[in-house]
Scaffold this motif. Sequence first.
Motif, PDB file in Angstrom:
ATOM      1  N   LEU A 156       0.828  -1.206   0.000  1.00  0.00           N
ATOM      2  CA  LEU A 156       0.000   0.000   0.000  1.00  0.00           C
ATOM      3  C   LEU A 156       0.860   1.251   0.000  1.00  0.00           C
ATOM      4  CD1 LEU A 156      -2.877  -0.885   2.499  1.00  0.00           C
ATOM      5  CD2 LEU A 156      -3.097  -0.508   0.033  1.00  0.00           C
ATOM      6  N   SER A 157       1.892   1.240   0.822  1.00  0.00           N
ATOM      7  CA  SER A 157       2.793   2.387   0.893  1.00  0.00           C
ATOM      8  C   SER A 157       3.472   2.630  -0.451  1.00  0.00           C
ATOM      9  CB  SER A 157       3.843   2.153   1.983  1.00  0.00           C
ATOM     10  OG  SER A 157       4.753   3.220   2.037  1.00  0.00           O
ATOM     11  N   GLU A 158       3.877   1.558  -1.111  1.00  0.00           N
ATOM     12  CA  GLU A 158       4.519   1.669  -2.417  1.00  0.00           C
ATOM     13  C   GLU A 158       3.561   2.226  -3.462  1.00  0.00           C
ATOM     14  OE1 GLU A 158       5.985  -1.513  -5.724  1.00  0.00           O
ATOM     15  OE2 GLU A 158       6.819  -1.764  -3.711  1.00  0.00           O
ATOM     16  N   LEU A 159       2.338   1.732  -3.472  1.00  0.00           N
ATOM     17  CA  LEU A 159       1.340   2.211  -4.433  1.00  0.00           C
ATOM     18  C   LEU A 159       1.076   3.701  -4.247  1.00  0.00           C
ATOM     19  CD1 LEU A 159      -1.238  -0.728  -4.334  1.00  0.00           C
ATOM     20  CD2 LEU A 159       0.274  -0.145  -6.238  1.00  0.00           C
ATOM     21  N   GLU A 160       0.949   4.118  -2.995  1.00  0.00           N
ATOM     22  CA  GLU A 160       0.679   5.534  -2.717  1.00  0.00           C
ATOM     23  C   GLU A 160       1.890   6.387  -3.064  1.00  0.00           C
ATOM     24  OE1 GLU A 160      -2.151   6.619  -2.130  1.00  0.00           O
ATOM     25  OE2 GLU A 160      -3.339   5.122  -1.073  1.00  0.00           O
ATOM     26  N   ARG A 161       3.057   5.942  -2.710  1.00  0.00           N
ATOM     27  CA  ARG A 161       4.276   6.712  -2.939  1.00  0.00           C
ATOM     28  C   ARG A 161       4.560   6.886  -4.430  1.00  0.00           C
ATOM     29  NH1 ARG A 161       7.152   3.625  -0.354  1.00  0.00           N
ATOM     30  NH2 ARG A 161       8.185   2.442  -2.022  1.00  0.00           N
ATOM     31  N   GLU A 162       4.278   5.858  -5.204  1.00  0.00           N
ATOM     32  CA  GLU A 162       4.572   5.891  -6.636  1.00  0.00           C
ATOM     33  C   GLU A 162       3.395   6.385  -7.469  1.00  0.00           C
ATOM     34  OE1 GLU A 162       5.963   2.024  -7.719  1.00  0.00           O
ATOM     35  OE2 GLU A 162       7.769   2.159  -6.471  1.00  0.00           O
ATOM     36  N   GLY A 163       2.296   6.772  -6.824  1.00  0.00           N
ATOM     37  CA  GLY A 163       1.146   7.282  -7.558  1.00  0.00           C
ATOM     38  C   GLY A 163       0.461   6.245  -8.419  1.00  0.00           C
ATOM     39  N   ARG A 164       0.461   5.000  -7.964  1.00  0.00           N
ATOM     40  CA  ARG A 164      -0.085   3.912  -8.768  1.00  0.00           C
ATOM     41  C   ARG A 164      -1.533   3.564  -8.426  1.00  0.00           C
ATOM     42  NH1 ARG A 164       4.233  -0.532  -7.926  1.00  0.00           N
ATOM     43  NH2 ARG A 164       2.608  -1.791  -8.926  1.00  0.00           N
ATOM     44  N   VAL A 165      -2.159   4.345  -7.556  1.00  0.00           N
ATOM     45  CA  VAL A 165      -3.607   4.225  -7.360  1.00  0.00           C
ATOM     46  C   VAL A 165      -4.268   4.977  -8.512  1.00  0.00           C
ATOM     47  CG1 VAL A 165      -5.574   4.776  -5.895  1.00  0.00           C
ATOM     48  CG2 VAL A 165      -3.406   4.043  -4.863  1.00  0.00           C
ATOM     49  N   VAL A 166      -5.018   4.262  -9.321  1.00  0.00           N
ATOM     50  CA  VAL A 166      -5.632   4.849 -10.514  1.00  0.00           C
ATOM     51  C   VAL A 166      -6.897   5.616 -10.164  1.00  0.00           C
ATOM     52  CG1 VAL A 166      -6.802   4.290 -12.686  1.00  0.00           C
ATOM     53  CG2 VAL A 166      -4.640   3.182 -12.110  1.00  0.00           C
ATOM     54  N   ALA A 167      -7.713   5.058  -9.281  1.00  0.00           N
ATOM     55  CA  ALA A 167      -8.985   5.698  -8.922  1.00  0.00           C
ATOM     56  C   ALA A 167      -9.368   5.309  -7.504  1.00  0.00           C
ATOM     57  CB  ALA A 167     -10.091   5.289  -9.900  1.00  0.00           C
ATOM     58  N   ARG A 168     -10.111   6.216  -6.846  1.00  0.00           N
ATOM     59  CA  ARG A 168     -10.608   5.961  -5.487  1.00  0.00           C
ATOM     60  C   ARG A 168     -12.106   6.181  -5.431  1.00  0.00           C
ATOM     61  NH1 ARG A 168      -5.855   6.127  -2.170  1.00  0.00           N
ATOM     62  NH2 ARG A 168      -4.388   7.635  -3.049  1.00  0.00           N
ATOM     63  N   TYR A 169     -12.736   5.455  -4.521  1.00  0.00           N
ATOM     64  CA  TYR A 169     -14.151   5.651  -4.256  1.00  0.00           C
ATOM     65  C   TYR A 169     -14.343   6.971  -3.505  1.00  0.00           C
ATOM     66  CZ  TYR A 169     -14.346   0.653  -5.303  1.00  0.00           C
ATOM     67  OH  TYR A 169     -14.232  -0.568  -5.913  1.00  0.00           O
ATOM     68  N   LEU A 170     -15.375   7.694  -3.869  1.00  0.00           N
ATOM     69  CA  LEU A 170     -15.755   8.909  -3.165  1.00  0.00           C
ATOM     70  C   LEU A 170     -17.110   8.699  -2.500  1.00  0.00           C
ATOM     71  CD1 LEU A 170     -14.839  11.774  -5.679  1.00  0.00           C
ATOM     72  CD2 LEU A 170     -13.551  11.019  -3.669  1.00  0.00           C
ATOM     73  N   GLY A 171     -17.307   9.342  -1.365  1.00  0.00           N
ATOM     74  CA  GLY A 171     -18.557   9.149  -0.646  1.00  0.00           C
ATOM     75  C   GLY A 171     -18.560   7.784   0.006  1.00  0.00           C
ATOM     76  N   VAL A 172     -19.412   6.898  -0.475  1.00  0.00           N
ATOM     77  CA  VAL A 172     -19.513   5.547   0.078  1.00  0.00           C
ATOM     78  C   VAL A 172     -18.424   4.651  -0.499  1.00  0.00           C
ATOM     79  CG1 VAL A 172     -20.971   3.496   0.231  1.00  0.00           C
ATOM     80  CG2 VAL A 172     -21.994   5.765   0.425  1.00  0.00           C
ATOM     81  N   ASN A 173     -17.724   3.948   0.382  1.00  0.00           N
ATOM     82  CA  ASN A 173     -16.807   2.888  -0.051  1.00  0.00           C
ATOM     83  C   ASN A 173     -17.657   1.621  -0.143  1.00  0.00           C
ATOM     84  OD1 ASN A 173     -14.994   0.671  -0.064  1.00  0.00           O
ATOM     85  ND2 ASN A 173     -13.411   1.860   0.944  1.00  0.00           N
ATOM     86  N   PRO A 174     -17.916   1.101  -1.355  1.00  0.00           N
ATOM     87  CA  PRO A 174     -18.926   0.059  -1.521  1.00  0.00           C
ATOM     88  C   PRO A 174     -18.520  -1.333  -1.047  1.00  0.00           C
ATOM     89  CG  PRO A 174     -17.867   0.475  -3.609  1.00  0.00           C
ATOM     90  CD  PRO A 174     -17.321   1.495  -2.636  1.00  0.00           C
ATOM     91  N   ASN A 175     -17.228  -1.545  -0.800  1.00  0.00           N
ATOM     92  CA  ASN A 175     -16.793  -2.901  -0.479  1.00  0.00           C
ATOM     93  C   ASN A 175     -15.745  -2.974   0.628  1.00  0.00           C
ATOM     94  OD1 ASN A 175     -14.552  -1.939  -2.016  1.00  0.00           O
ATOM     95  ND2 ASN A 175     -15.564  -2.674  -3.885  1.00  0.00           N
ATOM     96  N   GLY A 176     -15.361  -1.828   1.176  1.00  0.00           N
ATOM     97  CA  GLY A 176     -14.373  -1.817   2.249  1.00  0.00           C
ATOM     98  C   GLY A 176     -12.934  -1.846   1.767  1.00  0.00           C
ATOM     99  N   SER A 177     -12.697  -1.509   0.495  1.00  0.00           N
ATOM    100  CA  SER A 177     -11.341  -1.518  -0.039  1.00  0.00           C
ATOM    101  C   SER A 177     -10.413  -0.623   0.775  1.00  0.00           C
ATOM    102  CB  SER A 177     -11.336  -1.029  -1.491  1.00  0.00           C
ATOM    103  OG  SER A 177     -11.896  -1.986  -2.357  1.00  0.00           O
ATOM    104  N   MET A 178      -9.207  -1.110   1.002  1.00  0.00           N
ATOM    105  CA  MET A 178      -8.215  -0.321   1.729  1.00  0.00           C
ATOM    106  C   MET A 178      -7.922   0.972   0.983  1.00  0.00           C
ATOM    107  SD  MET A 178      -5.464  -3.180   3.007  1.00  0.00           S
ATOM    108  CE  MET A 178      -5.833  -4.246   4.400  1.00  0.00           C
ATOM    109  N   ASN A 179      -7.777   2.050   1.731  1.00  0.00           N
ATOM    110  CA  ASN A 179      -7.465   3.371   1.171  1.00  0.00           C
ATOM    111  C   ASN A 179      -8.463   3.815   0.106  1.00  0.00           C
ATOM    112  OD1 ASN A 179      -5.227   2.806   2.755  1.00  0.00           O
ATOM    113  ND2 ASN A 179      -3.746   3.612   1.297  1.00  0.00           N
ATOM    114  N   ASP A 180      -9.681   3.240   0.144  1.00  0.00           N
ATOM    115  CA  ASP A 180     -10.732   3.571  -0.827  1.00  0.00           C
ATOM    116  C   ASP A 180     -10.299   3.293  -2.262  1.00  0.00           C
ATOM    117  OD1 ASP A 180     -12.480   4.485   1.212  1.00  0.00           O
ATOM    118  OD2 ASP A 180     -11.546   6.468   1.169  1.00  0.00           O
ATOM    119  N   ILE A 181      -9.422   2.315  -2.442  1.00  0.00           N
ATOM    120  CA  ILE A 181      -8.860   2.040  -3.766  1.00  0.00           C
ATOM    121  C   ILE A 181      -9.884   1.334  -4.658  1.00  0.00           C
ATOM    122  CG2 ILE A 181      -7.146   0.660  -5.016  1.00  0.00           C
ATOM    123  CD1 ILE A 181      -5.197   1.250  -2.711  1.00  0.00           C
ATOM    124  N   ALA A 182     -10.115   1.942  -5.833  1.00  0.00           N
ATOM    125  CA  ALA A 182     -11.002   1.354  -6.833  1.00  0.00           C
ATOM    126  C   ALA A 182     -10.244   0.760  -8.005  1.00  0.00           C
ATOM    127  CB  ALA A 182     -11.979   2.412  -7.351  1.00  0.00           C
TER     128      ALA A 182
END
Length: 226
Positions: A156-182
């Motif tokens: 998770l730290s690597e993904l955040e540091r390298e900007g590799r999260v493509v999209a995040r959930y806004l408002g409701v997190n529909p499935n409990g994904s860590m860091n709201d990662i979609a």
Amino acid sequence: MSTARVGVITFPGSLDDRDAARAVRLAEARAVPLWHADPDLHGVDAVILPGGFSYGDYLRAGAIARFAPVMQELIPAARAGLPVLGICNGFQVLCESHLLPGALIRNENLHFGCHDQRLRVENTETAWTSEYSPGQEVVIPVKNGEGRYVADAATLSELEREGRVVARYLGVNPNGSMNDIAGVTNEAGNVVGLMPHPEHAIEELTGPGTDGLPFFTSVLKRLVNA
């Protein structure tokens, strides 16, 4: 129409392969059907792994599809730079194939969810997101029962540091994904996994607007400029 050829894989249990192919055609490229048992990508320029329940989601979602004959060519091709998009079940297959880090597990609330979902596009440098603006908010449907993205703290730290999260959930997190990662991408940016379904948001008539269409037009732009 573009001369680009985008392959769409059909596994036993795929549900959204025709929708993905239609999105490719609407983006003005040629959709090429690829069969799970055929170990040949037939020279396509990019590949989409669609949503559904490949092989009935036995063992784990995507666990059997990872060993399909077509994947034996797709995996090395993706590592060599072929643009690949995994949508929902396709995201699960990419994680099982170790083309993307982390895993998708049962939703935190243990229920299947289906609704229009607000997202924020975080990374517009990938092969599949260049037609978005950084931070752009979109609405794209989600429909999953095993969509909870998880990874260890270092990943998770690597993904955040390298900007590799493509999209995040806004408002409701529909499935409990860590860091709201979609959705996430690999280091090279050619492989993207996304839990929401952009192929269901490509027309005003049939979806919640056209916010999903840039996923398909982005890859065509990348191929033209390659």
